[in-house]
Design an enzyme around this catalytic site. Structure first.
Site, mmCIF file in Angstrom:
data_model
loop_
_atom_site.group_PDB
_atom_site.id
_atom_site.type_symbol
_atom_site.label_atom_id
_atom_site.label_comp_id
_atom_site.label_asym_id
_atom_site.label_seq_id
_atom_site.Cartn_x
_atom_site.Cartn_y
_atom_site.Cartn_z
ATOM 1 N N TYR A 3 0.824 -1.210 0.000
ATOM 2 C CA TYR A 3 0.000 0.000 0.000
ATOM 3 C C TYR A 3 0.861 1.264 0.000
ATOM 4 C CZ TYR A 3 -4.606 -2.069 1.072
ATOM 5 O OH TYR A 3 -5.804 -2.748 1.032
ATOM 6 N N ASP B 62 -6.266 -7.203 4.358
ATOM 7 C CA ASP B 62 -7.421 -6.566 3.726
ATOM 8 C C ASP B 62 -8.327 -7.635 3.122
ATOM 9 O OD1 ASP B 62 -9.009 -4.466 2.623
ATOM 10 O OD2 ASP B 62 -8.034 -4.802 0.694
ATOM 11 N N LYS C 129 3.243 -15.207 2.084
ATOM 12 C CA LYS C 129 3.433 -15.924 0.820
ATOM 13 C C LYS C 129 4.929 -16.195 0.698
ATOM 14 C CE LYS C 129 1.920 -17.597 -3.125
ATOM 15 N NZ LYS C 129 1.016 -18.763 -3.199
ATOM 16 N N ASP D 271 -2.907 -18.271 0.253
ATOM 17 C CA ASP D 271 -3.918 -18.991 -0.546
ATOM 18 C C ASP D 271 -4.558 -20.100 0.288
ATOM 19 O OD1 ASP D 271 -1.434 -20.222 -0.573
ATOM 20 O OD2 ASP D 271 -1.522 -20.845 -2.680
ATOM 21 N N ASP E 222 -12.229 -9.349 4.676
ATOM 22 C CA ASP E 222 -13.523 -9.365 3.972
ATOM 23 C C ASP E 222 -14.125 -10.764 3.980
ATOM 24 O OD1 ASP E 222 -13.221 -6.644 3.324
ATOM 25 O OD2 ASP E 222 -14.144 -6.929 1.355
HETATM 26 C C1 IPM Z 1 -10.335 -1.403 4.374
HETATM 27 C C2 IPM Z 1 -10.559 -0.753 3.044
HETATM 28 C C3 IPM Z 1 -9.387 0.170 2.719
HETATM 29 C C4 IPM Z 1 -8.137 -0.691 2.664
HETATM 30 C C5 IPM Z 1 -9.553 1.009 1.437
HETATM 31 C C6 IPM Z 1 -10.819 1.810 1.439
HETATM 32 C C7 IPM Z 1 -8.363 1.896 1.200
HETATM 33 O O1 IPM Z 1 -10.764 -1.687 2.043
HETATM 34 O O2 IPM Z 1 -10.207 -0.687 5.390
HETATM 35 O O3 IPM Z 1 -10.269 -2.629 4.429
HETATM 36 O O4 IPM Z 1 -7.840 -1.311 1.636
HETATM 37 O O5 IPM Z 1 -7.439 -0.751 3.677
HETATM 38 MN MN MN Z 2 -10.860 -3.738 2.800
#
Ligand code: IPM
Ligand code: MN
Length: 352
Positions: free
Chosen positions: A142, A244, A187, A220, A248
């Site tokens: 990032y 990240d 990884k 993975d 999710d």
């Molecule tokens: C999160 C979001 C952010 C990230 C984005 C909006 C920059 O997806 O907080 O997980 O990738 O960190």
């Molecule tokens: Mn995110």
């Protein structure tokens, strides 16, 4: 009476709607408990680009640096999609994380029995899952050098030993309060940064926290384990981008990403945000799920040392869920709006 300066950054999409819910709940907590929140609302992301020409204006930075804690709703949306990385709404958030030096991002997944019906996983897989992801937040791909020309692009991924150690320490301290099981994700079969990550984590945990059971998984394979056997996890430690992605997945396990809160902690500052994004498709419809934001507020209260108020808020949220106050992302037939859910939580705060 304890008094706190809190900066609220509503941002874009459903950000203002979920931040409004947090704001309303803070007002009611002030009625119920001897605590005072001095709230400053500032612009970030696309909203700030429109008003100030940049995603993280100086006055927003100043407010955050002068507050006891910061809450952020969400940033981004189609309106600002064609901008370069450093001009984008998302960069406002990344620069904020960097400015506040909040290098560890904690994303706890708690499973509520009443939500199991909404999980994409079968009940026997999801039952008893209780994990937390510790994501490195201010390093890795990032924040490395970027370069772009017409037919060529570079994003550099770097990590230093120190960056790895300080977030590993956070993960270990958390693991010590839990089941003392740490899975570090990388990884290392391909990436140099991951090879360093694995070496440093192994050395640090063995020396500083020999009581912790440490395991390494490749990203993975870990993604696969998260959906096939999530109960094996207690604390997951990983670098910025892998964290990240994995968070999710873990959010979806609970029934909706709209349930996953987060805290981003450094040596001095702390930032609290729901893990979900700005969801521009449902912006302004009043149906955004405020639970991830309210659970982030709970994390904020704990971080401020207000554990009694945090416990009370946790009970109020749990009661709302038991009362089947489900938003549409959980139950598509639900008619509960963001405001309905907020009202349910606030009335629980006053009555329980
Ligand atoms: C999160 C979001 C952010 C990230 C984005 C909006 C920059 O997806 O907080 O997980 O990738 O960190
Ligand atoms: Mn995110």
């Amino acid at each position: 009476m304890n008094s706190y300066d809190i900066t609220l950054l509503p941002g874009d999409g459903i950000g203002p709607e979920v931040t409004q819910s947090v704001h309303a709940v803070m007002e009611v907590l002030q009625q119920r408990f001897p605590v005072r929140f001095n709230i400053d609302i500032k612009a970030v992301g696309g909203e700030a680009i429109d008003k100030f020409g940049e995603p993280l204006p100086q006055e927003t930075i100043d407010s955050c640096l002068n507050s006891d804690a910061v809450f952020l709703g969400a940033v981004g949306g189609p309106k600002w999609e064609n901008k370069g990385v450093y001009e984008s709404p998302e960069w406002g958030l990344l620069k904020l994380r960097e400015t506040l030096k909040v290098f560890s991002n904690i994303r706890p997944l708690s499973i509520y029995e009443d939500l199991n019906q909404f999980s994409p996983l079968k009940n026997d897989l999801i039952q008893g899952v209780e994990m937390v992801i510790v994501r490195e937040l201010t390093g890795g791909i990032y924040f490395g050098n970027k370069h772009r020309s017409d037919l060529y692009a570079v994003d550099q991924c770097t990590y230093t030993e120190n960056e790895i150690i300080r977030v590993t320490k956070v993960a270990c301290e958390l693991a010590m309060k839990r089941k003392r099981r740490l899975v570090s994700v990388d990884k290392a079969n391909v990436l140099e940064t991951s090879k360093l990550w694995r070496e440093v984590v192994t050395r640090y945990v063995t020396e500083a926290f020999p009581q912790i059971h440490l395991e390494h998984q490749l990203i993975d394979s870990c993604a696969m384990h998260l959906v096939s056997n999530p109960r094996q996890f207690d604390v997951i430690l990983t670098e910025n981008m892998f964290g990240d992605i994995l968070s999710d997945i873990s959010g979806a396990l609970s029934g909706s990403l709209g349930m996953l809160p987060s805290s981003s902690i450094g040596h001095k500052y702390a930032l609290f945000e729901p893990v979900h994004g700005s969801a521009p498709n449902i912006k302004g419809k009043g149906i955004a799920n405020p639970y991830a934001s309210l659970l982030s507020l709970e994390m904020m209260l704990r971080w401020l040392g207000e554990s009694k108020i945090a416990d009370h808020l946790a009970r109020a949220i749990k009661q709302a869920i038991q009362d089947k106050c489900f938003s549409k992302d959980l139950d598509k037939n639900s008619h509960f709006s963001t405001t309905d859910i907020t009202l349910s939580v606030t009335s629980n705060i006053l009555s329980i």
